[in-house]
Design an enzyme around this catalytic site. Structure first.
Site, short mmCIF file in Angstrom:
data_model
loop_
_atom_site.label_atom_id
_atom_site.label_comp_id
_atom_site.label_asym_id
_atom_site.label_seq_id
_atom_site.Cartn_x
_atom_site.Cartn_y
_atom_site.Cartn_z
N SER A 245 7.40 0.06 0.45
CA SER A 245 7.01 0.58 1.72
C SER A 245 7.07 -0.59 2.74
O SER A 245 7.03 -1.66 2.60
CB SER A 245 5.44 0.93 1.53
OG SER A 245 4.97 1.15 3.16
N TYR B 45 -3.02 -2.00 0.03
CA TYR B 45 -1.74 -1.50 -0.20
C TYR B 45 -0.58 -2.33 0.28
O TYR B 45 0.49 -2.59 -0.34
CB TYR B 45 -1.95 -0.04 0.76
CG TYR B 45 -0.54 0.73 0.71
CD1 TYR B 45 -0.24 1.48 -0.43
CD2 TYR B 45 0.47 0.72 1.75
CE1 TYR B 45 0.84 2.49 -0.34
CE2 TYR B 45 1.48 1.45 1.74
CZ TYR B 45 1.81 2.30 0.61
OH TYR B 45 2.99 2.97 0.66
#
Length: 275
Positions: A165, A179
């Site tokens: 990501s 995350y």
């Protein structure tokens, strides 16, 4: 058909980006194996692939369980004899009410003139929140990659594609430090393993998507309200949120023999949010 008769495992392949990759691989002739936790979603995509003439296998798998991953890879080898491609796509993000609230506060901080202050996210995060994210989004990538390499190294061929990501290559997701840490770990893991195995005909690369439409993401947009949605779109130079197919097209290329000289690269498909 760039992937004809290749055996491709896609983790988290029943929805979102994973689903788009599975459908694209099937269209390119691959024998698609979907590892996921949603029986209903796996059944739906299996029917879709089968009806279009593709070959598909589904296995309920928790990538955070080393033994479960080993069992699933064993079942794939028992049926097909090998694994040619692995897409490590399974993962979670902060999609609960608090997570969306923190995302909204972060967006306000970077897109308005409000006074700057600490968001107090890391200091209030629980052990469980941290450990669950790392276990699924990072350790799961290790478990699946290890299982795949045991097969690929012996035959000196393989393609591993890790889905990270922009959170792993920038501070864009400082509303989710767990995350960001997990996806940053995936980026570093990709580079290390790619260098390790490149001499065996195995390529390991990473896709780091930006904002991509998915049911959880759409839910988050709705919770943000119209003003925040508008401000979020304003930080995307391309003027739109990405589609799962934007990522799937890139995943097809990286899995094909066209990308045999791509080693340890982090390719970010993000509409210009991070350049």
């Amino acid at each position: 058909m760039k992937l004809r008769d290749r055996v491709a495992i896609i983790t988290g392949g029943a929805s979102g980006i994973g689903r788009a990759i599975a459908l694209s691989y099937a269209a390119e002739g691959a024998k698609v194996v979907i590892l996921d936790l949603s029986d209903k979603a796996m059944s739906a995509i299996a029917d879709e692939i089968s009806e279009s003439g593709g070959e598909v296998m589904t296995l309920r798998t928790d990538v955070a369980s080393s033994s479960n991953v080993g069992e699933s890879f064993g079942a794939v080898v028992e049926r097909y004899g090998t694994v040619d491609i692995l897409v490590n796509n399974a993962g979670i993000f902060r999609s609960d009410e608090r997570g969306f609230a923190d995302r909204g506060r972060h967006l306000d901080m970077i897109t308005t003139t409000q006074p700057k202050t600490s968001l107090r996210i890391t200091s209030t995060m629980s052990d469980e929140e941290w450990e669950q994210m790392i276990k699924i989004d990072l350790t799961g990538v290790f478990y699946c990659s290890r299982a795949a390499l045991k097969i690929m190294e012996d035959k000196k061929y393989g393609r591993i594609i890790n889905i990270a990501s922009i959170a792993g290559i920038s501070a864009i997701a400082s509303h989710a430090p767990n995350y960001s840490a997990a996806k940053g770990g995936v980026v570093a893991f990709t580079k290390s393993v790619a260098h390790e195995v490149a001499g065996s005909g195995i390529t390991v690369n990473c896709i780091a998507p930006g904002y991509v439409t998915s049911p959880p993401f759409e839910q988050g947009l709705q919770m943000m309200g119209e003003d925040r949605r508008s401000r979020l779109l304003q930080i995307i130079p391309a003027g739109r949120v990405g589609e799962p197919d934007d990522i799937a097209h890139l995943a097809v290329y990286l899995a094909s023999d066209l990308a045999s000289y791509m080693v340890g690269q982090i390719v970010s498909c993000n509409g210009g949010v991070v350049i």
